[in-house]
Design a protein around this motif. Structure first.
Motif, PDB file in Angstrom:
ATOM      1  N   ARG A 129      31.444  61.273 -73.022  1.00 28.96           N
ATOM      2  CA  ARG A 129      32.863  61.158 -73.394  1.00 28.96           C
ATOM      3  C   ARG A 129      33.797  61.406 -72.216  1.00 28.96           C
ATOM      4  NH1 ARG A 129      33.047  64.338 -79.230  1.00 28.96           N
ATOM      5  NH2 ARG A 129      30.825  64.193 -79.690  1.00 28.96           N
ATOM      6  N   GLU A 130      33.255  61.498 -71.022  1.00 26.10           N
ATOM      7  CA  GLU A 130      34.080  61.790 -69.860  1.00 26.10           C
ATOM      8  C   GLU A 130      35.053  60.641 -69.595  1.00 26.10           C
ATOM      9  OE1 GLU A 130      30.403  59.671 -68.237  1.00 26.10           O
ATOM     10  OE2 GLU A 130      30.947  61.035 -69.870  1.00 26.10           O
ATOM     11  N   PRO A 131      36.195  60.934 -69.010  1.00 23.06           N
ATOM     12  CA  PRO A 131      37.129  59.863 -68.658  1.00 23.06           C
ATOM     13  C   PRO A 131      36.461  58.859 -67.726  1.00 23.06           C
ATOM     14  CG  PRO A 131      38.177  62.010 -68.449  1.00 23.06           C
ATOM     15  CD  PRO A 131      36.709  62.270 -68.652  1.00 23.06           C
ATOM     16  N   VAL A 132      36.704  57.596 -67.975  1.00 18.37           N
ATOM     17  CA  VAL A 132      36.070  56.552 -67.172  1.00 18.37           C
ATOM     18  C   VAL A 132      36.885  56.326 -65.909  1.00 18.37           C
ATOM     19  CG1 VAL A 132      35.444  54.118 -67.102  1.00 18.37           C
ATOM     20  CG2 VAL A 132      35.039  55.455 -69.172  1.00 18.37           C
ATOM     21  N   THR A 133      36.190  56.377 -64.788  1.00 20.36           N
ATOM     22  CA  THR A 133      36.789  56.106 -63.489  1.00 20.36           C
ATOM     23  C   THR A 133      35.863  55.160 -62.734  1.00 20.36           C
ATOM     24  OG1 THR A 133      35.636  57.942 -62.398  1.00 20.36           O
ATOM     25  CG2 THR A 133      37.780  58.433 -63.431  1.00 20.36           C
ATOM     26  N   ALA A 134      36.357  54.653 -61.625  1.00 21.19           N
ATOM     27  CA  ALA A 134      35.509  53.800 -60.793  1.00 21.19           C
ATOM     28  C   ALA A 134      34.275  54.568 -60.342  1.00 21.19           C
ATOM     29  CB  ALA A 134      36.296  53.289 -59.591  1.00 21.19           C
ATOM     30  N   GLU A 135      34.461  55.869 -60.079  1.00 26.75           N
ATOM     31  CA  GLU A 135      33.333  56.686 -59.625  1.00 26.75           C
ATOM     32  C   GLU A 135      32.323  56.921 -60.739  1.00 26.75           C
ATOM     33  OE1 GLU A 135      36.515  57.389 -59.136  1.00 26.75           O
ATOM     34  OE2 GLU A 135      36.580  56.858 -56.995  1.00 26.75           O
ATOM     35  N   SER A 136      32.807  57.123 -61.979  1.00 23.65           N
ATOM     36  CA  SER A 136      31.867  57.363 -63.076  1.00 23.65           C
ATOM     37  C   SER A 136      31.067  56.093 -63.388  1.00 23.65           C
ATOM     38  CB  SER A 136      32.616  57.838 -64.334  1.00 23.65           C
ATOM     39  OG  SER A 136      33.408  56.811 -64.893  1.00 23.65           O
ATOM     40  N   VAL A 137      31.698  54.932 -63.256  1.00 28.13           N
ATOM     41  CA  VAL A 137      30.974  53.671 -63.435  1.00 28.13           C
ATOM     42  C   VAL A 137      29.922  53.514 -62.344  1.00 28.13           C
ATOM     43  CG1 VAL A 137      31.188  51.150 -63.385  1.00 28.13           C
ATOM     44  CG2 VAL A 137      32.852  52.519 -64.671  1.00 28.13           C
ATOM     45  N   GLU A 138      30.286  53.872 -61.131  1.00 29.03           N
ATOM     46  CA  GLU A 138      29.331  53.777 -60.033  1.00 29.03           C
ATOM     47  C   GLU A 138      28.119  54.681 -60.284  1.00 29.03           C
ATOM     48  OE1 GLU A 138      29.090  54.577 -55.176  1.00 29.03           O
ATOM     49  OE2 GLU A 138      31.018  54.691 -56.234  1.00 29.03           O
ATOM     50  N   ARG A 139      28.366  55.891 -60.782  1.00 26.05           N
ATOM     51  CA  ARG A 139      27.247  56.797 -61.079  1.00 26.05           C
ATOM     52  C   ARG A 139      26.367  56.228 -62.198  1.00 26.05           C
ATOM     53  NH1 ARG A 139      31.428  60.654 -60.411  1.00 26.05           N
ATOM     54  NH2 ARG A 139      31.708  60.823 -62.677  1.00 26.05           N
ATOM     55  N   ALA A 140      27.006  55.675 -63.215  1.00 26.14           N
ATOM     56  CA  ALA A 140      26.238  55.079 -64.310  1.00 26.14           C
ATOM     57  C   ALA A 140      25.421  53.895 -63.807  1.00 26.14           C
ATOM     58  CB  ALA A 140      27.180  54.637 -65.429  1.00 26.14           C
ATOM     59  N   ALA A 141      25.987  53.109 -62.904  1.00 23.44           N
ATOM     60  CA  ALA A 141      25.266  51.971 -62.340  1.00 23.44           C
ATOM     61  C   ALA A 141      24.065  52.444 -61.520  1.00 23.44           C
ATOM     62  CB  ALA A 141      26.199  51.130 -61.477  1.00 23.44           C
ATOM     63  N   ASP A 142      24.235  53.517 -60.785  1.00 28.00           N
ATOM     64  CA  ASP A 142      23.125  54.059 -59.999  1.00 28.00           C
ATOM     65  C   ASP A 142      21.985  54.524 -60.905  1.00 28.00           C
ATOM     66  OD1 ASP A 142      24.442  53.558 -57.647  1.00 28.00           O
ATOM     67  OD2 ASP A 142      25.198  55.600 -57.394  1.00 28.00           O
ATOM     68  N   ARG A 143      22.341  55.196 -62.000  1.00 26.39           N
ATOM     69  CA  ARG A 143      21.308  55.671 -62.920  1.00 26.39           C
ATOM     70  C   ARG A 143      20.585  54.493 -63.583  1.00 26.39           C
ATOM     71  NH1 ARG A 143      25.414  59.468 -64.186  1.00 26.39           N
ATOM     72  NH2 ARG A 143      26.031  58.251 -66.029  1.00 26.39           N
ATOM     73  N   ALA A 144      21.343  53.482 -63.958  1.00 28.33           N
ATOM     74  CA  ALA A 144      20.725  52.310 -64.581  1.00 28.33           C
ATOM     75  C   ALA A 144      19.793  51.605 -63.609  1.00 28.33           C
ATOM     76  CB  ALA A 144      21.811  51.347 -65.072  1.00 28.33           C
ATOM     77  N   ARG A 145      20.234  51.460 -62.366  1.00 29.95           N
ATOM     78  CA  ARG A 145      19.409  50.809 -61.354  1.00 29.95           C
ATOM     79  C   ARG A 145      18.126  51.606 -61.108  1.00 29.95           C
ATOM     80  NH1 ARG A 145      22.726  51.171 -57.661  1.00 29.95           N
ATOM     81  NH2 ARG A 145      23.907  49.308 -58.215  1.00 29.95           N
TER      82      ARG A 145
END
Length: 434
Positions: free
Chosen positions: A342-358
């Motif tokens: 539920r954290e606020p979405v930022t460019a950095e949080s998307v980048e972290r999510a992308a890293d985990r998915a990758r």
């Protein structure tokens, strides 16, 4: 080095919109009111390399070449500047012929050979559709010929199915080799059903006539690929035993395992109501839950349908995907109940999510059987390509991007244990069937 654009052409175009829309992921819309005020660069989520093709032997290039040749031959009979009495029909014929010609010239660049064949089957069907529409619009009545082609394909399919012995070196390899063959046979069977009939007045309804012709052409192409894939496998694996009995037993047992797993999350399957009373609107948790719930429901149902239809090799693939999807849903529910995602979405949080998915997708290759795991990871791989495609087109909602990336992460991390479970059942039943 592979460019981003070539990867997008090969991955994001590989039916990912269909994957996202038909298997539990709600499509993105432009009128959402919960979009985060975050600007994401088109390359905020980079494409990932697909694992090696799950099909256990080389796929002959002649199969795709035959589709291309047939598509070109069909389209060559339609003039580049068609002219019929109805101006609106003329314009549409011209546009559809041009689109079909572009598809042929652009070819098909998809990661797996079996996916490239799927692309060429679609191109071939589109060319047949244009030809059928043009013939109908110019007064050529193909009803009798189409019914004869449909009957011939139906008879050929029955003969093929009767001789399909499911020979392979092991039950595991039987799943990899014969699931694509089953899929093609099932597609052929659907396409020869007279769901879309040839119109009694083709001049008045030329495009309906073209669609009917295209469906039967797609059926013929699907059967040709089923035969070709089976011949390619049998040619590389001479004198292998039939795995039919082991696959039947595994299908029933894996379906039972999927339903035991389903019982843990049954109340959340396909449910629009989140597992908490809090308002999750505008958070990745909302998208994650919707995706995880829908995917788990559809994949559990696919397992049941495959077993009921007797597609015993595909049933094992469906079971592996369902087990991973149920595990992903379970983890998502636990996290949401614990105030996660539920954290606020930022460019950095998307980048972290992308890293985990990758990272999670890369871990698929470390499974006990990478080829089988690649099959089970297909929903996550397809969703990832869908996200990349939406970003590249400029239609990305950052909240949904992060929610989807989180689901990809959870599903991909559930693939190795699902692979281990299915593999153990297949090997055990293979030994007992000897």
């Amino acid at each position: 080095m592979t460019s981003r654009r070539s990867l997008l052409a090969g991955v994001a175009s590989a039916g990912v919109a269909a994957l996202a829309g038909c298997a539990g992921i709600a499509p993105w819309r432009d009128d959402e009111t919960d979009r985060a005020d975050v600007d994401l660069a088109p390359d905020a989520v980079e494409p990932v390399e697909r694992p090696a093709s799950p099909f256990p032997v080389a796929v002959p290039s002649s199969l795709a070449a035959a589709h291309e040749e047939r598509a070109r031959g069909l389209l060559e009979t339609v003039p580049a500047e068609p002219s019929v009495p109805n101006a609106a029909v003329t314009r549409r014929l011209r546009n559809e012929r041009e689109r079909a010609a572009d598809r042929i010239e652009n070819g098909v660049d998809r990661p797996w050979p079996t996916e490239r064949l799927a692309g060429w089957r679609g191109t071939r069907s589109e060319a047949a559709t244009v030809r059928g529409a043009h013939r109908a619009a110019t007064g050529e009545h193909d009803a009798a010929a189409l019914e004869e082609r449909r009957r011939t394909v139906r008879e050929d399919l029955a003969s093929f199915a009767a001789g399909h012995e499911y020979r392979a070196r092991s039950p595991r390899e039987a799943v990899l080799a014969h699931a694509p063959v089953e899929d093609l046979a099932a597609t052929c069977r659907r396409r020869v059903r007279p769901v879309l009939t040839y119109p009694s007045d083709p001049v008045a309804r030329p495009f309906r006539a073209g669609e009917a012709v295209g469906r039967v052409e797609h059926a013929r192409a699907s059967l040709a690929d089923a035969i070709g894939l089976l011949e390619a496998y049998d040619g590389e694996r001479a004198e292998t035993p039939s795995q039919w009995s082991a696959l039947i037993a595994s299908a029933d047992r894996l379906r039972a395992a999927v339903y035991r797993s389903r019982s843990r999350v049954g109340e959340y399957l396909g449910d629009d109501t989140p597992p908490v009373d809090d308002d999750l609107a505008g958070t990745p948790a909302r998208r994650l839950y919707d995706t995880a719930s829908g995917r788990a429901e559809s994949l559990v149902e696919e397992t049941r349908e495959r077993v009921d239809d007797g597609d015993v090799a595909t049933a094992a693939s469906a079971a592996g995907r369902a087990l991973a999807a149920v595990a992903a849903l379970e983890t998502a529910v636990e996290g949401i109940r614990g105030d996660g995602y539920r954290e606020p979405v930022t460019a950095e949080s998307v980048e972290r999510a992308a890293d985990r998915a990758r990272e999670a997708l890369a871990g698929v290759a470390e499974s006990d059987d990478p080829r089988l795991a690649a099959r089970f990871a297909e929903p996550a791989l397809g969703t990832h390509a869908y996200v990349v495609d939406r970003l590249d087109e400029g239609y990305a909602d950052p909240v949904r991007v992060q929610g989807d990336l989180t689901w990809i992460d959870l599903h991909a991390r559930a693939v190795p244990p699902a692979t281990r479970f299915v593999l153990e059942r297949l090997e055990r039943l293979g030994r007992s069937a000897e």
